[in-house]
Design an enzyme around this catalytic site. Structure first.
Site, PDB file in Angstrom:
ATOM      1  N   CYS A  75       0.770  -1.243   0.000  1.00  0.00           N
ATOM      2  CA  CYS A  75       0.000   0.000   0.000  1.00  0.00           C
ATOM      3  C   CYS A  75       0.805   1.299   0.000  1.00  0.00           C
ATOM      4  O   CYS A  75       0.682   2.131  -0.902  1.00  0.00           O
ATOM      5  CB  CYS A  75      -0.903  -0.068   1.226  1.00  0.00           C
ATOM      6  SG  CYS A  75      -1.688   1.435   1.656  1.00  0.00           S
ATOM      7  N   HIS A 131      -2.341   6.406   4.812  1.00  0.00           N
ATOM      8  CA  HIS A 131      -1.208   5.461   4.904  1.00  0.00           C
ATOM      9  C   HIS A 131       0.096   5.936   4.263  1.00  0.00           C
ATOM     10  O   HIS A 131       0.873   5.122   3.770  1.00  0.00           O
ATOM     11  CB  HIS A 131      -1.607   4.069   4.349  1.00  0.00           C
ATOM     12  CG  HIS A 131      -0.861   2.956   5.030  1.00  0.00           C
ATOM     13  ND1 HIS A 131      -0.965   1.638   4.672  1.00  0.00           N
ATOM     14  CD2 HIS A 131       0.036   2.997   6.048  1.00  0.00           C
ATOM     15  CE1 HIS A 131      -0.192   0.902   5.424  1.00  0.00           C
ATOM     16  NE2 HIS A 131       0.429   1.702   6.276  1.00  0.00           N
TER      17      HIS A 131
HETATM   18  C1  NG6 Z   1       0.984  -6.649   7.007  1.00  0.00           C
HETATM   19  C2  NG6 Z   1      -0.247  -7.145   7.692  1.00  0.00           C
HETATM   20  C3  NG6 Z   1      -1.407  -7.119   6.740  1.00  0.00           C
HETATM   21  C4  NG6 Z   1      -1.537  -5.791   6.055  1.00  0.00           C
HETATM   22  C5  NG6 Z   1      -0.235  -5.359   5.448  1.00  0.00           C
HETATM   23  C6  NG6 Z   1      -0.296  -3.998   4.844  1.00  0.00           C
HETATM   24  C7  NG6 Z   1      -0.189  -9.019   9.334  1.00  0.00           C
HETATM   25  C8  NG6 Z   1      -0.082 -10.472   9.451  1.00  0.00           C
HETATM   26  N1  NG6 Z   1      -0.089  -8.548   8.090  1.00  0.00           N
HETATM   27  O1  NG6 Z   1       2.010  -6.547   7.898  1.00  0.00           O
HETATM   28  O2  NG6 Z   1      -2.556  -7.436   7.427  1.00  0.00           O
HETATM   29  O3  NG6 Z   1      -1.970  -4.807   6.968  1.00  0.00           O
HETATM   30  O4  NG6 Z   1       0.768  -5.359   6.452  1.00  0.00           O
HETATM   31  O5  NG6 Z   1      -1.224  -3.964   3.832  1.00  0.00           O
HETATM   32  O6  NG6 Z   1      -0.345  -8.341  10.322  1.00  0.00           O
HETATM   33  S1  NG6 Z   1      -1.253  -2.749   2.900  1.00  0.00           S
HETATM   34  O7  NG6 Z   1      -2.241  -3.023   1.870  1.00  0.00           O
HETATM   35  O8  NG6 Z   1      -1.620  -1.597   3.705  1.00  0.00           O
HETATM   36  O9  NG6 Z   1       0.085  -2.635   2.337  1.00  0.00           O
HETATM   37 CA    CA Z   2      -3.339  -2.516  -0.018  1.00  0.00          CA
END
Ligand code: NG6
Ligand code: CA
Length: 506
Positions: A75, A131
């Site tokens: 993200c 984010h």
């Molecule tokens: C990881 C998290 C996942 C998600 C990701 C970010 C665990 C096991 N996994 O560390 O849930 O939050 O980070 O996702 O906690 S994103 O789409 O925001 O990049």
């Molecule tokens: Ca994402």
């Protein structure tokens, strides 16, 4: 005299006409960035077990791009690259998934999609998942003014969550303040606490509920474990079931308040990221579990935004884009997703967090009636980081020198006037040192080392597990035959091109 008056009127009306014409090339822009939606997650992208009528309508009334990419397979780096038009791996701090208390990773003064459009007279707003960090060095001051943030990098208004649904603090931020905060119950957030202790190191019974799961310390908030440590702010905490409706409400309010000006709305949904908590009206509506239910919720949210444009008679003059911040993933460490025969990135290989196509090739739907051919598809290569240069070209904004380093103006492709977009593209999972995936023409290189995170690579070989990989996407879109050994010349050429684009020594 009569003749003079007549000529004068004609000139006046033609000047007025051209003013109107100039005005009308400034469409409103609604950029919808869904979270963790995979290439095959929409009916119009081939999904069989979920129904996405509103997104299908968008596709039908516009163009479906089949080779569009999120700049990263996670993200934060995707969002920074989208906003700044520069690859995140080229930018120092914050090129990986940001913790919930990260400082703003885009320094004020950086040109962004929002600041460029603002300079062209647009009213700019962001609603949803941010984010990319908030606040100065040391991170946000949750109980005071939270800045710099979106308002300092080009947005006129913001209603956001700082990070993810599974990261504390579980509160909304409106412009510079936490929404609904009781000053007598201040928020404390840390990503460095020990389980069961408060910041002073004292044992705290509330925090004994903390659990360590999936490599992260988690605080239980509203019954769900969230990464990081949080206390206080009870009156401000969001209700997960209402999150989608809350964001939609603010998106609609922004559109209503901006209807008389060209506006840019960056609508970043939390769906379908974990924790997946649909509103009761979507619970059980799909045959593939909660993840399917929140896809329905996402589609409904998009439907409400489209209906708002219809109601306000803005549809004709609004460019709507729908895409995702990275590929889909079934199990992201939270709920039991069951054992459905469902592949969010079908027919592509890999998932979120990997450098296979399933990690970063995402749905990309664009509609602008009268400008984008209806019901069309395009195989032009493009990426979210092209939007700054593309929107700037569309509205006649100047990109300051030394900014938006990697974005390409893909307007001709967006408007269906060209079948080609960018010549090459570099994806990463996060960080600045790789691994990287390089696209050039129909060739793809994946560099070895350290790729993927957690269980995201389930069902596919982690990029780290093998040496360099070379695929011919034309002959082998599923990336099943690694040609690295068979085509050493091509491999070498791709490796050389990556070095050149990265601007590093070999
Ligand atoms: C990881 C998290 C996942 C998600 C990701 C970010 C665990 C096991 N996994 O560390 O849930 O939050 O980070 O996702 O906690 S994103 O789409 O925001 O990049
Ligand atoms: Ca994402």
């Amino acid at each position: 005299m009569k003749q003079v008056l007549f000529t004068f009127c004609c000139v006046l009306s033609s000047v007025w006409g051209s003013v109107q014409a100039a005005e009308s090339v400034k469409p409103n822009i609604v950029f919808i960035l869904a979270d963790d939606i995979g290439y095959g997650d929409l009916s119009c992208q081939g999904a069989k077990h979920v129904k996405t009528p509103n997104l299908d309508r968008l596709a039908k009334q516009g163009c479906r791009f089949t080779d569009a990419h999120s700049p990263a397979s996670t993200c934060t780096p995707t969002r920074r690259a989208f906003l700044t038009g520069t690859y995140s791996w080229r930018q120092k701090a914050g090129s990986s998934i940001a913790p919930g208390d990260a400082a703003l990773t885009i320094p004020p003064g950086t040109a962004t999609v929002a600041s460029l459009l603002k300079s062209a007279g647009y009213r700019t707003g962001v609603v949803g998942k941010w984010h990319v960090g908030l606040g100065g060095e040391g991170g946000p001051e949750w109980n005071a003014e939270i800045k710099p943030g979106p308002l300092e990098i080009g947005f006129d208004s913001a209603f956001i969550m700082a990070a993810t649904g599974d990261r504390v603090p579980t509160v909304y931020v409106k412009d510079h303040r936490v929404v609904g905060l009781d000053p007598n119950d201040p928020i404390q957030v840390s990503y460095r606490q020990k389980i069961g202790t408060d910041p002073t190191g004292e044992e705290n019974p509330e925090l004994l509920k903390l659990k360590h799961t999936h490599g992260h310390d988690k605080t239980i908030v509203n019954g769900i474990g969230r990464i990081g440590w949080m206390s206080g702010g009870k009156s401000a905490r969001w209700i997960d079931e209402e999150m989608s409706d809350t964001f939609v409400k603010h998106a609609v309010e922004f559109i209503e308040a901006s209807r008389d000006r060209p506006f840019f709305l960056f609508f970043a949904t939390h769906d379908v990221h974990v924790p997946r908590v649909p509103h009761p009206r979507f619970k059980g509506t799909s045959s593939v579990g909660t993840r399917g239910d929140v896809i329905h919720e996402l589609d409904d949210a998009v439907g409400t935004v489209l209906a708002t444009l219809d109601r306000l008679k803005l549809t004709e003059n609004t460019l709507v884009i729908f895409t995702s911040d990275n590929g889909g993933v079934m199990d992201d460490g939270y709920e039991d997703v069951g054992s459905f025969d469902y592949h969010p990135n079908a027919p592509l290989r890999g998932t979120k967090g990997t450098l296979f196509e399933g990690g970063h090739r995402v749905p990309f739907l664009a509609r602008w009636p009268g400008h984008i051919p209806t019901g069309s598809t395009s195989g032009a290569l493009l990426a979210h980081l092209d939007m700054a240069a593309t929107f700037a070209a569309l509205v006649g904004a100047d990109v300051p020198a030394g900014q938006c380093l990697d974005g390409v103006n893909v307007l001709p492709a967006l408007l269906g006037k060209s079948t080609t977009g960018r010549a090459d593209f570099v994806a990463h999972v996060g960080g600045t040192q790789g691994p990287f995936a390089l696209r050039s023409g129909h060739w793809k290189l994946i560099t070895p080392g350290g790729g993927g995170y957690g269980k995201a690579a389930k069902g596919s070989v982690k990029p780290s597990a093998v040496g360099p990989q070379l695929y011919d996407l034309q002959a082998d879109p599923a990336e099943s035959k690694n040609l690295a050994e068979l085509q050493p010349k091509k491999l070498n050429e791709m490796q050389g091109l990556l070095v050149k684009i990265r601007g590093v020594e070999k």
